[in-house]
Motif scaffolding. Structure first.
Motif, PDB file in Angstrom:
ATOM      1  N   LYS A  32       0.843  -1.198   0.000  1.00 41.29           N
ATOM      2  CA  LYS A  32       0.000   0.000   0.000  1.00 41.29           C
ATOM      3  C   LYS A  32       0.876   1.245   0.000  1.00 41.29           C
ATOM      4  CE  LYS A  32      -4.188  -1.894   1.877  1.00 41.29           C
ATOM      5  NZ  LYS A  32      -3.980  -3.245   2.164  1.00 41.29           N
ATOM      6  N   LYS A  33       0.414   2.281  -0.698  1.00 41.07           N
ATOM      7  CA  LYS A  33       1.142   3.553  -0.730  1.00 41.07           C
ATOM      8  C   LYS A  33       0.834   4.315   0.550  1.00 41.07           C
ATOM      9  CE  LYS A  33       1.861   7.760  -3.341  1.00 41.07           C
ATOM     10  NZ  LYS A  33       1.485   8.575  -4.482  1.00 41.07           N
ATOM     11  N   ILE A  34       1.861   4.745   1.246  1.00 39.50           N
ATOM     12  CA  ILE A  34       1.709   5.437   2.519  1.00 39.50           C
ATOM     13  C   ILE A  34       2.291   6.843   2.397  1.00 39.50           C
ATOM     14  CG2 ILE A  34       2.360   5.443   4.969  1.00 39.50           C
ATOM     15  CD1 ILE A  34       0.471   3.165   4.208  1.00 39.50           C
ATOM     16  N   LEU A  35       1.527   7.814   2.845  1.00 41.91           N
ATOM     17  CA  LEU A  35       2.005   9.189   2.937  1.00 41.91           C
ATOM     18  C   LEU A  35       2.167   9.489   4.423  1.00 41.91           C
ATOM     19  CD1 LEU A  35       2.684  11.869   1.555  1.00 41.91           C
ATOM     20  CD2 LEU A  35       0.253  12.438   1.650  1.00 41.91           C
ATOM     21  N   HIS A  36       3.398   9.570   4.877  1.00 42.75           N
ATOM     22  CA  HIS A  36       3.691   9.739   6.307  1.00 42.75           C
ATOM     23  C   HIS A  36       3.450  11.185   6.713  1.00 42.75           C
ATOM     24  CE1 HIS A  36       5.511   5.760   6.995  1.00 42.75           C
ATOM     25  NE2 HIS A  36       5.915   5.869   5.747  1.00 42.75           N
ATOM     26  N   LEU A  37       2.354  11.424   7.429  1.00 43.05           N
ATOM     27  CA  LEU A  37       2.039  12.763   7.924  1.00 43.05           C
ATOM     28  C   LEU A  37       2.406  12.924   9.395  1.00 43.05           C
ATOM     29  CD1 LEU A  37      -1.454  13.267   6.247  1.00 43.05           C
ATOM     30  CD2 LEU A  37       0.769  14.081   5.463  1.00 43.05           C
ATOM     31  N   PRO A  42       9.378  18.800   6.700  1.00 46.44           N
ATOM     32  CA  PRO A  42       8.987  19.299   5.377  1.00 46.44           C
ATOM     33  C   PRO A  42       9.864  18.771   4.239  1.00 46.44           C
ATOM     34  CG  PRO A  42       9.973  21.055   6.696  1.00 46.44           C
ATOM     35  CD  PRO A  42       9.806  19.873   7.600  1.00 46.44           C
ATOM     36  N   ASN A  43      11.099  18.398   4.539  1.00 43.50           N
ATOM     37  CA  ASN A  43      11.992  17.935   3.470  1.00 43.50           C
ATOM     38  C   ASN A  43      11.490  16.672   2.781  1.00 43.50           C
ATOM     39  OD1 ASN A  43      13.820  20.033   3.756  1.00 43.50           O
ATOM     40  ND2 ASN A  43      14.963  18.961   5.337  1.00 43.50           N
ATOM     41  N   ILE A  44      10.788  15.805   3.536  1.00 42.36           N
ATOM     42  CA  ILE A  44      10.316  14.571   2.904  1.00 42.36           C
ATOM     43  C   ILE A  44       9.097  14.795   2.025  1.00 42.36           C
ATOM     44  CG2 ILE A  44      11.273  13.111   4.731  1.00 42.36           C
ATOM     45  CD1 ILE A  44       8.409  12.721   5.745  1.00 42.36           C
ATOM     46  N   PHE A  45       8.537  16.027   2.073  1.00 42.86           N
ATOM     47  CA  PHE A  45       7.392  16.356   1.229  1.00 42.86           C
ATOM     48  C   PHE A  45       7.795  17.315   0.113  1.00 42.86           C
ATOM     49  CE2 PHE A  45       5.494  15.282   5.367  1.00 42.86           C
ATOM     50  CZ  PHE A  45       4.760  14.182   4.965  1.00 42.86           C
ATOM     51  N   ASP A  46       9.079  17.307  -0.253  1.00 41.06           N
ATOM     52  CA  ASP A  46       9.610  18.102  -1.359  1.00 41.06           C
ATOM     53  C   ASP A  46       9.608  19.609  -1.111  1.00 41.06           C
ATOM     54  OD1 ASP A  46      10.138  15.803  -2.820  1.00 41.06           O
ATOM     55  OD2 ASP A  46       8.158  15.802  -3.737  1.00 41.06           O
TER      56      ASP A  46
END
Length: 198
Positions: A32-37, A42-46
């Protein structure tokens, strides 16, 4: 998602944020695709620090401005914050202080506000550090619940019912962490009016 039920309130504070990672990694392993919130990085979200800021920090370090700063902040930085606030129409400023990250600011504000036995209203879902600090101070972090079906808005009528003689404040996290929800101006004005009344 598996439900995590800690055995004690302090364990909820200490482990809940990490338990989310365990469940997320399990789902990731299942493809499953996971978006770690949960990380807050912020660096891991570009997001990238603007180049002019990187250069300013490097120049400051080369110029010897990398030691301890005054406890209440560098005067030029405080004045810059005051000017930005005034530009946005905020004129009744009692005091400005600069902290090393949001976590330190949360700790300082709650420690300055609360005495043993007091309570403060906290959004739920919310950032776990608030609950950790209130527990450490032997105060009550009283949760008010955000309405997922209404874009995570605050139910202001329910929030007001939680207030008693020991309530010292209402924490508003906007945008909310971890939901990402933004409160409407109408909601925020209602919360301000509740605080003013009490």
């Amino acid at each position: 998602m598996e439900k995590i039920i800690p055995s004690k309130r302090t364990e909820n504070i200490t482990y809940a944020i990490r338990d989310v990672v365990v469940v997320a990694n399990k789902l990731k392993a299942e493809g499953k695709k996971i978006l770690h919130l949960n990380i807050g990085d912020p660096n891991i979200f570009d997001f990238d620090t603007p180049q002019h800021m990187k250069e300013a920090v490097l120049k400051a370090m080369k110029d010897g401005y990398n030691g301890y700063s005054p406890a209440n902040g560098i005067p030029e930085a405080l004045e810059s914050i005051r000017h930005e606030a005034e530009r946005k129409g905020i004129t009744k400023i009692n005091e400005i202080f600069i902290s090393t990250g949001a976590s330190e600011a949360i700790e300082l504000c709650l420690t300055g506000l609360l005495d043993r036995g007091d309570n403060v209203l906290l959004p739920n879902p919310g950032y776990p550090l608030y609950t950790a600090v209130t527990a450490k101070l032997e105060t009550e972090g009283r949760p008010y619940y955000l309405d997922e079906s209404n874009e995570w808005q605050i139910d202001v009528d329910e929030l007001e019912k939680l207030i008693d003689k020991k309530t010292k404040g209402i924490v508003v996290i906007n945008p909310n962490n971890p939901t990402g929800g933004l409160y409407t101006k109408e909601t925020l004005l209602k919360v301000i009016e509740v605080a003013r009344r009490h």
